[in-house]
Design a protein around this motif. Structure first.
Motif, short mmCIF file in Angstrom:
data_model
loop_
_atom_site.label_atom_id
_atom_site.label_comp_id
_atom_site.label_asym_id
_atom_site.label_seq_id
_atom_site.Cartn_x
_atom_site.Cartn_y
_atom_site.Cartn_z
N MET A 69 59.48 25.27 36.80
CA MET A 69 60.11 25.85 38.12
C MET A 69 60.00 24.73 39.07
O MET A 69 58.78 23.99 39.27
N ALA A 70 61.02 24.31 39.88
CA ALA A 70 60.82 23.22 40.96
C ALA A 70 61.12 23.63 42.11
O ALA A 70 61.79 24.81 42.47
N GLY A 71 60.59 23.02 43.02
CA GLY A 71 60.83 23.38 44.42
C GLY A 71 61.42 22.17 45.36
O GLY A 71 61.40 20.92 44.74
N LYS A 72 61.59 22.25 46.61
CA LYS A 72 62.01 21.42 47.32
C LYS A 72 61.70 21.50 48.94
O LYS A 72 61.38 22.29 49.29
N THR A 73 60.86 20.37 49.47
CA THR A 73 60.36 20.58 50.62
C THR A 73 61.20 19.43 51.74
O THR A 73 61.84 18.43 51.08
N ALA A 74 61.48 19.74 52.86
CA ALA A 74 62.08 19.12 53.57
C ALA A 74 61.93 19.15 55.20
O ALA A 74 61.52 20.38 55.62
N VAL A 75 61.90 18.13 56.02
CA VAL A 75 61.64 18.28 57.53
C VAL A 75 63.10 18.68 57.96
O VAL A 75 64.25 18.42 57.56
N VAL A 76 63.13 19.85 58.79
CA VAL A 76 64.34 20.37 59.08
C VAL A 76 64.45 20.29 60.61
O VAL A 76 63.37 20.11 61.33
N THR A 84 64.16 25.90 63.35
CA THR A 84 63.71 27.09 62.34
C THR A 84 64.52 28.18 62.84
O THR A 84 64.36 29.54 62.40
N ASP A 85 65.67 28.11 63.17
CA ASP A 85 66.63 29.35 63.58
C ASP A 85 67.27 29.87 62.15
O ASP A 85 67.37 29.04 61.39
N ARG A 86 67.72 31.09 62.16
CA ARG A 86 68.31 31.57 61.13
C ARG A 86 69.43 30.91 60.31
O ARG A 86 69.46 30.71 59.41
N PRO A 87 70.43 30.42 61.32
CA PRO A 87 71.46 29.75 60.78
C PRO A 87 71.30 28.43 59.99
O PRO A 87 71.54 28.24 58.93
N MET A 88 70.27 27.74 60.73
CA MET A 88 69.86 26.48 60.02
C MET A 88 68.99 26.65 58.57
O MET A 88 69.17 26.17 57.70
N LEU A 89 68.09 27.64 58.79
CA LEU A 89 67.23 27.79 57.56
C LEU A 89 68.33 28.43 56.54
O LEU A 89 68.12 28.23 55.03
N ARG A 90 69.08 29.42 56.76
CA ARG A 90 69.97 30.01 55.74
C ARG A 90 70.77 28.65 54.96
O ARG A 90 70.92 28.66 53.96
N GLY A 91 71.36 27.74 55.79
CA GLY A 91 72.24 26.89 55.46
C GLY A 91 71.28 25.78 54.52
O GLY A 91 71.54 25.35 53.50
N PHE A 92 70.04 25.71 54.53
CA PHE A 92 69.16 24.82 53.97
C PHE A 92 68.97 25.49 52.64
O PHE A 92 69.05 24.97 51.48
N VAL A 93 68.66 26.60 52.79
CA VAL A 93 68.20 27.56 51.44
C VAL A 93 69.73 27.58 50.65
O VAL A 93 69.59 27.25 49.35
N ARG A 94 70.78 27.64 51.31
CA ARG A 94 72.08 27.95 50.54
C ARG A 94 72.27 26.31 49.85
O ARG A 94 72.72 26.43 48.74
N ASP A 95 72.06 25.25 50.59
CA ASP A 95 72.45 24.13 49.99
C ASP A 95 71.31 23.59 48.91
O ASP A 95 71.74 22.73 48.18
N ALA A 116 68.98 26.05 47.11
CA ALA A 116 68.56 26.70 46.04
C ALA A 116 69.48 26.66 44.91
O ALA A 116 70.67 26.37 44.80
N VAL A 117 69.26 26.99 43.66
CA VAL A 117 69.87 26.84 42.44
C VAL A 117 70.79 28.46 42.44
O VAL A 117 70.25 29.25 42.82
N PRO A 118 72.14 28.44 42.40
CA PRO A 118 72.74 29.59 42.34
C PRO A 118 72.37 30.57 41.25
O PRO A 118 71.98 30.07 40.18
N GLY A 119 72.15 31.79 41.77
CA GLY A 119 71.54 32.83 41.07
C GLY A 119 70.01 32.98 41.12
O GLY A 119 69.56 33.81 40.59
N ALA A 120 69.46 31.81 41.63
CA ALA A 120 67.85 32.11 41.73
C ALA A 120 67.56 33.22 42.45
O ALA A 120 68.05 33.79 43.38
N ARG A 121 66.36 33.83 42.22
CA ARG A 121 65.79 34.81 42.95
C ARG A 121 64.82 34.33 43.95
O ARG A 121 63.90 33.71 43.69
N LEU A 122 65.16 34.42 45.27
CA LEU A 122 64.07 34.15 46.33
C LEU A 122 63.48 35.31 46.81
O LEU A 122 63.78 36.37 47.05
N ASN A 123 62.16 35.12 47.02
CA ASN A 123 61.32 36.18 47.70
C ASN A 123 60.65 35.54 48.97
O ASN A 123 60.26 34.12 48.94
#
Length: 71
Positions: free
Chosen positions: A1-8, A11-22, A24-31
């Motif tokens: 399992m791999a992950g990624k960290t980055a300075v963003v 922390t507003d919802r649209p920015m974080l959703r965009g980061f996750v969408r860009d 995360a592996v398609p089909g990944a389960r996010l918790n």
């Protein structure tokens, strides 16, 4: 399992959703942390646990403070 960290840039919802969408592996389960309830001494819920992420942040903080225990 791999992950990624980055300075963003925020922390507003649209920015974080965009980061996750860009990133995360398609089909990944996010918790999120609320999938496990520490308030009732729950640290594992099925396949959901956050100890790995907590360990990552602990190591990062130790590195920042200059107190590595082991790398």
């Amino acid at each position: 399992m791999a992950g990624k960290t980055a300075v963003v840039s925020g922390t507003d919802r649209p920015m974080l959703r965009g980061f996750v969408r860009d990133t995360a592996v398609p089909g990944a389960r996010l918790n999120i942390d609320t999938a496990v309830n520490h308030g009732v001494s729950e640290y594992l819920n099925g396949m959901v646990y956050i100890n790995g992420m907590e360990s990552f942040w602990a190591l990062l903080k130790r590195g920042y403070r200059g107190t590595f225990h082991h790398v």
